[in-house]
Write a protein that holds these residues in place. Structure first.
Motif, PDB file in Angstrom:
ATOM      1  N   PHE A 418      35.813  26.363  37.205  1.00 12.77           N
ATOM      2  CA  PHE A 418      36.116  26.214  35.776  1.00 12.77           C
ATOM      3  C   PHE A 418      36.081  24.748  35.327  1.00 12.77           C
ATOM      4  O   PHE A 418      36.570  24.434  34.252  1.00 12.77           O
ATOM      5  N   SER A 421      34.962  24.128  31.891  1.00 11.62           N
ATOM      6  CA  SER A 421      35.741  24.749  30.805  1.00 11.62           C
ATOM      7  C   SER A 421      37.118  24.103  30.747  1.00 11.62           C
ATOM      8  O   SER A 421      37.967  24.344  31.599  1.00 11.62           O
ATOM      9  N   GLY A 424      40.028  26.854  29.952  1.00 11.47           N
ATOM     10  CA  GLY A 424      40.089  27.820  31.057  1.00 11.47           C
ATOM     11  C   GLY A 424      40.646  27.196  32.322  1.00 11.47           C
ATOM     12  O   GLY A 424      41.522  27.777  32.984  1.00 11.47           O
TER      13      GLY A 424
END
Length: 539
Positions: A418, A421, A424
């Protein structure tokens, strides 16, 4: 009438819990100092030239004297000869002395001093220890790291001596009462020290826009002065209790070699000791690298210098919210009124969400990891109370091991996926850190109160000393190992925020697997031999 006359300090719930609070606050300050450099590993590399090897060796040095010079055994003897009160004050003084040495090593005053020259030219080869591969120093280790390691060794002696003494103090004030709850509560408050350190260590290091790593250590030194004052107040309370009961001060039985036979032939004792070393080795050494691991696996963006999120006031606001989370989660356990109880829970959850949002907005790995003990503070008393009234200590240890494995594997494989992101990655980090903290709270609530069930009351002091010694082997070895594994798997990487943490995290998950196997064996042995680990403490 007679019952009123014979009332002692420990019969008063308020005074009993005040004694606990004094001991817990002293350990809270000790926990802050233990990890004072953990959130600024990257700054130690840029400001003092400590690579992962130097950082890991210095962090592992805390337990060196306890393990290899058997200081824990001497601590047991001191406890026996001089009693709990004297040993408590001595432990506070020793922690403070070690902390001052560590502060000087990291301060600007050390740079260019004759002491720096001496440390650069000496302690490079330690006979015997070097041959065994367990030397606390090595050639090329920065002089500041060597002297800091010496101070940290001294601090470690005081901290472990304090740990044994606090356990004895709790047993003395809470025997036959809420002992697992008291031990769990003491650990919950002490663990808040980890969060405090994660928030304030970088704050002091970067204060005023000028980086000075010694300010963080100075903050820890001031807190240890306060801890010593707390211990001295406890000293007078404890003495008053003995005057009331007319007993001689409760002292441990001496650590006798003959006791070893009785302890070492107990399979339950060995399994609990191994569980303890595996469990603690997967958590405490990880704490020392966790902030740097998050810096390497999460994507952070620079916060504008003129925004609220980079101001110094945000640190205090976030810390105040953290205290609200901890206090309301803890109080939730003791509320009798249902409406008030669930109001506390709601306030705690809302404050936790607000805290996490602020950590995200600050774009700071330190304040993200500071969430680590918050869930533990709320659930440790619940677990302690559950073990007191319902039992199931061995089952809790198995559950804790499963959570430990899941968390370390998530950090190793899910979190890096992740990296692109921002939101996230931070959500996964928060959830995993909270669950890891919760898994850790299963240990003090279930493991420590189980030890008196495994050995004779006369040798309980010796048994605790031996468990602490075995535990310290892991706490010495694994910070060192993580540093070496990081260096080996990141050849040529000079940026401390670009390291690959997969290998050390898999190693820590492996400790969880070993703990799980031993936990399952413990359940079988408990059933076969009737160790009563699954039985409640209060009958």
């Amino acid at each position: 009438m007679n019952a009123t006359v014979n009332k002692t300090l420990r019969d008063s719930a308020a005074l009993r819990w005040t004694a606990l609070l004094l001991l817990a606050l002293a350990m809270f300050c000790a926990y802050i100092f233990m990890d004072i450099l953990s959130p600024i590993k990257d700054l130690m590399q840029t400001q003092r030239g400590w690579d992962s090897d130097a950082f890991g060796t210095m962090q592992g040095s805390e337990t060196f004297l306890n393990v290899f010079v058997f200081f824990l055994i001497f601590a047991g003897i001191i406890l026996d000869k001089m009693g709990v009160r004297f040993t408590a004050v001595l432990s506070g003084a020793v922690m403070l002395a070690g902390a001052i040495i560590k502060w000087y090593a990291i301060s600007d005053n050390f740079i260019g001093s004759s002491l720096e020259t001496w440390f650069t030219n000496n302690l490079n080869h330690i006979p015997v220890f070097e041959q065994l591969g367990v030397s606390p120093f090595y050639e090329g280790m920065p002089a500041s790291a060597k002297l800091a390691a010496c101070g940290f060794m001294l601090f470690g002696c005081g901290a472990e001596m304090g740990g044994i003494t606090v356990s004895r103090g709790i047993v003395k004030w809470f025997k036959g009462r809420e002992m697992a709850l008291a031990m769990g509560s003491e650990m919950a408050l002490a663990r808040l020290g980890v969060a405090t350190c994660m928030i304030f260590s970088p704050f002091f290091a970067k204060l005023g826009g000028v980086v000075d790593v010694s300010r963080s250590v100075a903050f820890g030194v001031v807190l240890l002065c306060i801890a010593l004052i707390m211990i001295i107040v406890y000293f007078f309370m404890d003495r008053k209790l003995d005057q009331q009961t007319g007993e001689a001060e409760e002292k441990d039985d001496p650590f006798k070699i003959s006791d070893l036979g009785q302890i070492l032939t107990s399979s339950g004792f060995w399994l609990v000791s191994l569980l303890c070393v595996l469990y603690y080795s997967a958590i405490f050494p990880f704490q020392k690298y966790a902030v740097n691991m998050l810096q390497c696996n999460l994507t952070f963006t620079e916060v504008p210098a003129d925004s609220f999120w980079s101001s110094s006031s945000v640190t205090f606001v976030q810390y105040a919210i953290m205290i609200i989370v901890a206090a309301t989660a803890f109080m939730f356990n003791f509320m009798k009124n249902k409406g008030l109880k669930y109001t506390m829970l709601a306030v705690s959850i809302i404050a936790l969400v607000a805290y996490c949002y602020m950590g995200y907005m600050r774009q700071s790995a330190e304040s993200i990891f500071a969430v680590f003990p918050l869930l533990a503070v709320g659930i440790t008393p619940i677990l302690g109370s559950y073990v007191d009234h319902k039992g199931k200590a061995a089952s809790m240890l198995v559950l804790g091991s499963l959570l430990l494995i899941a968390c370390h594997l998530t950090f190793a494989f899910v979190l890096p996926a992740f990296k692109g992101s921002q939101v996230g990655g931070v959500i996964i980090a928060y959830l995993t850190i909270l669950i890891l903290g919760a898994s850790f709270s299963l240990v003090p609530a279930s493991l420590w109160p189980s030890v008196p069930k495994l050995v004779d009351a006369k040798i309980i002091g010796s048994a605790y000393a031996l468990i602490f010694w075995i535990q310290n082997i892991g706490l010495w070895l694994f910070p060192l190992l993580i540093g070496k594994v990081l260096t080996m798997t990141n050849e040529g990487v000079t940026d401390a925020t670009q390291l690959n943490y997969t290998a050390p995290l898999v190693m820590l998950a492996g400790l969880g697997v070993a703990a799980l196997i031993i936990g399952l064996i413990l359940k079988v042995v408990d059933k076969k031999k009737g160790l009563r680990l699954e039985e409640p403490n209060i009958k």
